[in-house]
Design an enzyme around this catalytic site. Sequence first.
Site, mmCIF file in Angstrom:
data_model
loop_
_atom_site.group_PDB
_atom_site.id
_atom_site.type_symbol
_atom_site.label_atom_id
_atom_site.label_comp_id
_atom_site.label_asym_id
_atom_site.label_seq_id
_atom_site.Cartn_x
_atom_site.Cartn_y
_atom_site.Cartn_z
ATOM 1 N N HIS A 28 0.840 -1.190 0.000
ATOM 2 C CA HIS A 28 0.000 0.000 0.000
ATOM 3 C C HIS A 28 0.877 1.243 0.000
ATOM 4 C CE1 HIS A 28 -3.465 -2.315 1.929
ATOM 5 N NE2 HIS A 28 -2.434 -3.040 2.324
ATOM 6 N N TYR A 29 0.315 2.388 -0.389
ATOM 7 C CA TYR A 29 0.882 3.648 0.064
ATOM 8 C C TYR A 29 -0.046 4.221 1.132
ATOM 9 C CZ TYR A 29 -2.047 6.265 -3.450
ATOM 10 O OH TYR A 29 -3.050 6.784 -4.212
ATOM 11 N N THR A 30 0.508 5.078 1.980
ATOM 12 C CA THR A 30 -0.291 5.608 3.087
ATOM 13 C C THR A 30 -1.336 6.612 2.608
ATOM 14 O OG1 THR A 30 1.498 7.189 3.514
ATOM 15 C CG2 THR A 30 1.421 5.197 4.894
ATOM 16 N N GLU A 93 2.470 -0.918 4.586
ATOM 17 C CA GLU A 93 2.195 0.452 4.191
ATOM 18 C C GLU A 93 3.526 1.162 3.911
ATOM 19 O OE1 GLU A 93 -0.561 2.267 3.797
ATOM 20 O OE2 GLU A 93 -2.173 1.084 4.733
ATOM 21 N N HIS A 135 -2.564 -2.930 -3.359
ATOM 22 C CA HIS A 135 -3.922 -2.737 -2.859
ATOM 23 C C HIS A 135 -4.896 -2.580 -4.029
ATOM 24 C CE1 HIS A 135 -6.506 -0.628 0.474
ATOM 25 N NE2 HIS A 135 -6.956 -1.819 0.156
ATOM 26 N N ASP A 145 -3.469 2.379 -4.975
ATOM 27 C CA ASP A 145 -2.115 2.226 -4.436
ATOM 28 C C ASP A 145 -1.572 0.798 -4.568
ATOM 29 O OD1 ASP A 145 -4.251 1.834 -2.425
ATOM 30 O OD2 ASP A 145 -2.650 1.511 -0.982
#
Length: 233
Positions: A28-30, A93, A135, A145
């Site tokens: 994921h990215y945050t 993340e 994700h 993401d």
Amino acid sequence: MQNGLPTINAPSPNFDARALPVSMIVLHYTGMESGEAAIARLRDPEAKVSAHYLVDEDGTILRMVAEDKRAWHAGRSHWRGITDVNSASIGIEIVNPGHDFGYRPFTDAQMSVLIPLVADIKERHGITRGNVVGHSDVAPARKQDPGELFNWHALARLRLALPRPTKNLVDPGWPDAGFMLALERFGYDVSDREAAVIAFQRRFRPEMIDGEIDMECRCILLALLLPKPQGED
């Protein structure tokens, strides 16, 4: 230490018991304005979100949920017949503002620790490279993401994720309905057709994300369905 990597414990209360063995890694990215804000949210009991690990922009790794617990990172998702992705996955993340707050390339420091972290998790749990996903792969209608700027090639060249096929490509000539059947067979939830195609392109053809099924998409997907997809090293 996590596989020799400096790791800080930053426990999140947001987890419960797994119902499935670990068979996936979800990246994921945050997607928040700062790493500090993301860390605070992932540890906030009211937010009801978490991840097993967070990789900060300077390469620091935070361990937030024990791997034997079910972190709450994937939400409503689906991959290769699994609908409780949280139960079956390790969630990582990666701090990045994402598409809403100034999406930018991930840092070298992040990639330099993410690669051995993924390698360690993948080996310990016997995860196939086809189950190291983003994700957006598991929730195409909701998520973008880690996005088109994520360096999947860096993982693929070490056999930590599937490569973008580049060799011996053949157009199977599928009609659009046939492409969608093949995409579903590969693992995607295709209930939102355009979202599924965009997610596939974001992952395997990021230079042109238009939701249109074309010859290049067909060639890439056919190659991915073969036993040994081949990409450039």
